[in-house]
Design a protein around this motif. Structure first.
Motif, PDB file in Angstrom:
ATOM      1  N   ALA A   1       0.831  -1.217   0.000  1.00 67.52           N
ATOM      2  CA  ALA A   1       0.000   0.000   0.000  1.00 67.52           C
ATOM      3  C   ALA A   1       0.862   1.262   0.000  1.00 67.52           C
ATOM      4  N   ASP A   2       1.964   1.196   0.727  1.00 74.11           N
ATOM      5  CA  ASP A   2       2.833   2.368   0.809  1.00 74.11           C
ATOM      6  C   ASP A   2       3.471   2.686  -0.552  1.00 74.11           C
ATOM      7  N   ASP A   3       3.838   1.645  -1.281  1.00 77.88           N
ATOM      8  CA  ASP A   3       4.404   1.861  -2.623  1.00 77.88           C
ATOM      9  C   ASP A   3       3.359   2.487  -3.542  1.00 77.88           C
ATOM     10  N   LEU A   4       2.114   1.994  -3.459  1.00 78.81           N
ATOM     11  CA  LEU A   4       1.054   2.528  -4.322  1.00 78.81           C
ATOM     12  C   LEU A   4       0.750   3.985  -3.963  1.00 78.81           C
ATOM     13  N   LEU A   5       0.824   4.277  -2.666  1.00 82.32           N
ATOM     14  CA  LEU A   5       0.555   5.647  -2.210  1.00 82.32           C
ATOM     15  C   LEU A   5       1.544   6.633  -2.843  1.00 82.32           C
ATOM     16  N   HIS A   6       2.745   6.153  -3.138  1.00 78.42           N
ATOM     17  CA  HIS A   6       3.767   7.031  -3.717  1.00 78.42           C
ATOM     18  C   HIS A   6       3.954   6.825  -5.218  1.00 78.42           C
ATOM     19  N   ASP A   7       3.130   5.958  -5.798  1.00 80.57           N
ATOM     20  CA  ASP A   7       3.249   5.683  -7.233  1.00 80.57           C
ATOM     21  C   ASP A   7       2.680   6.855  -8.047  1.00 80.57           C
ATOM     22  N   GLU A   8       3.417   7.233  -9.066  1.00 80.12           N
ATOM     23  CA  GLU A   8       3.031   8.411  -9.868  1.00 80.12           C
ATOM     24  C   GLU A   8       1.655   8.241 -10.506  1.00 80.12           C
ATOM     25  N   LYS A   9       1.414   7.054 -11.089  1.00 82.57           N
ATOM     26  CA  LYS A   9       0.131   6.817 -11.780  1.00 82.57           C
ATOM     27  C   LYS A   9      -1.041   6.862 -10.794  1.00 82.57           C
ATOM     28  N   VAL A  10      -0.840   6.228  -9.650  1.00 84.25           N
ATOM     29  CA  VAL A  10      -1.903   6.206  -8.634  1.00 84.25           C
ATOM     30  C   VAL A  10      -2.141   7.623  -8.124  1.00 84.25           C
ATOM     31  N   ARG A  11      -1.072   8.353  -7.921  1.00 85.95           N
ATOM     32  CA  ARG A  11      -1.209   9.721  -7.401  1.00 85.95           C
ATOM     33  C   ARG A  11      -2.016  10.581  -8.369  1.00 85.95           C
ATOM     34  N   LYS A  12      -1.717  10.433  -9.651  1.00 83.84           N
ATOM     35  CA  LYS A  12      -2.425  11.234 -10.653  1.00 83.84           C
ATOM     36  C   LYS A  12      -3.887  10.851 -10.756  1.00 83.84           C
ATOM     37  N   ALA A  13      -4.147   9.520 -10.798  1.00 76.57           N
ATOM     38  CA  ALA A  13      -5.511   9.048 -11.047  1.00 76.57           C
ATOM     39  C   ALA A  13      -6.401   9.083  -9.814  1.00 76.57           C
ATOM     40  N   TYR A  14      -5.830   8.821  -8.642  1.00 77.20           N
ATOM     41  CA  TYR A  14      -6.691   8.628  -7.464  1.00 77.20           C
ATOM     42  C   TYR A  14      -6.421   9.575  -6.300  1.00 77.20           C
ATOM     43  N   LEU A  15      -5.311  10.284  -6.350  1.00 72.03           N
ATOM     44  CA  LEU A  15      -4.992  11.110  -5.188  1.00 72.03           C
ATOM     45  C   LEU A  15      -5.013  12.599  -5.536  1.00 72.03           C
ATOM     46  N   GLY A  16      -5.418  12.882  -6.759  1.00 69.54           N
ATOM     47  CA  GLY A  16      -5.535  14.293  -7.165  1.00 69.54           C
ATOM     48  C   GLY A  16      -4.208  15.025  -7.162  1.00 69.54           C
ATOM     49  N   ALA A  17      -3.100  14.244  -7.347  1.00 64.96           N
ATOM     50  CA  ALA A  17      -1.781  14.900  -7.309  1.00 64.96           C
ATOM     51  C   ALA A  17      -1.370  15.326  -8.721  1.00 64.96           C
TER      52      ALA A  17
END
Ligand code: ATP
Length: 234
Positions: free
Chosen positions: A218-234
């Motif tokens: 989970a920690d790796d996904l939290l810092h993953d660029e794709k996940v951040r863009k798609a799901y974390l509004g980063a």
């Protein structure tokens, strides 16, 4: 341990879940994140027998869940806390909790179980005679969790516990999930609030239009660029 293998679920012509495989090991918190309509709720409903699978397998501690009726699944130690909570609005808080114990053969420990739930949720204790339909959204979420705990689960499935709650209440609910985990309960958490879901999980899966597209720590996904863009509004 929960093991889903190559699961397919359809509603008529609509393929909602397309060949997903996932595992939840004993003692883990695993989050399943994804956008609206990704198939998260369908996955949980198939685990607990509310929706039939088209193909694939689901086992829990070696039991074949696809051929087990929902009421029997509860007795195996799995409790489902549905999206939207579904508390019995015309019953009191305490009556709702007692309903959660209906599957227990031995009801002699009912008071002890109520005390345990009231210990976790003091707010429910204060309001135990109040009608559940008059509770706030956050209190109803607590009640849905408390009701599930009354069946002595070893694993809980939670569907969007953060839905419609204030940020403060979301924090409170997530800290209770962590406490349940600390007590040894295994958790499969479905959430659109990816940040919260990833921050408390051990591992996570990303579901997109019925397929698992990413998985890992989970920690790796939290810092993953794709996940951040798609799901974390980063
Ligand atoms: P949300 O976060 O919005 O609840 P979800 O990831 O939980 O979304 P599902 O509710 O599992 O997604 O829905 C997956 C797909 O299956 C969607 O396209 C949805 O429209 C469809 N679907 C869900 N339930 C039914 C149903 N009872 N009949 C027909 N189609 C359905």
């Amino acid at each position: 341990m929960l093991k889903i293998d190559n699961l397919n679920v359809s509603y008529g012509a609509i393929d909602a879940v397309k060949g997903i495989s996932l595992t939840v090991n004993d003692g883990e918190i695993v989050s399943l994140i994804g956008a609206n309509g990704a198939g998260k709720t369908t996955t949980l409903h198939t685990i607990t027998g509310l929706v039939p699978a088209k193909s694939g397998s689901i086992t829990f501690d070696g039991h074949d869940l696809l051929n087990t009726p929902s009421n029997k699944i509860v007795t195996l130690g799995m409790a489902h806390i549905p999206e939207g909570r579904h508390v019995f609005t015309r019953m009191s808080v305490q009556e709702n909790l007692e309903m959660g114990a209906y599957s227990l053969k031995d009801q002699s420990g009912l008071q002890k179980d109520l005390d345990r739930v009231f210990g976790l949720f003091p707010r429910l204790k204060e309001r135990r005679h109040q009608l559940a339909g008059t509770l706030s959204g956050g209190e109803q979420q607590m009640l849905a969790m408390g009701r599930a705990l009354m069946s002595h689960p070893t694993m809980i499935l939670m569907d969007e516990p953060s839905m419609g709650l204030s940020p403060l209440m979301v924090k409170e609910i997530f800290s209770i999930i962590t406490r349940l985990h600390d007590q040894g309960i295994t958790v499969l958490l479905v959430e659109q609030n990816a940040k919260m879901a990833l921050s408390i999980a051990d591992r996570a899966y990303v579901l997109e239009t019925g397929r698992i597209t990413m998985q890992g720590d989970a920690d790796d996904l939290l810092h993953d660029e794709k996940v951040r863009k798609a799901y974390l509004g980063a």
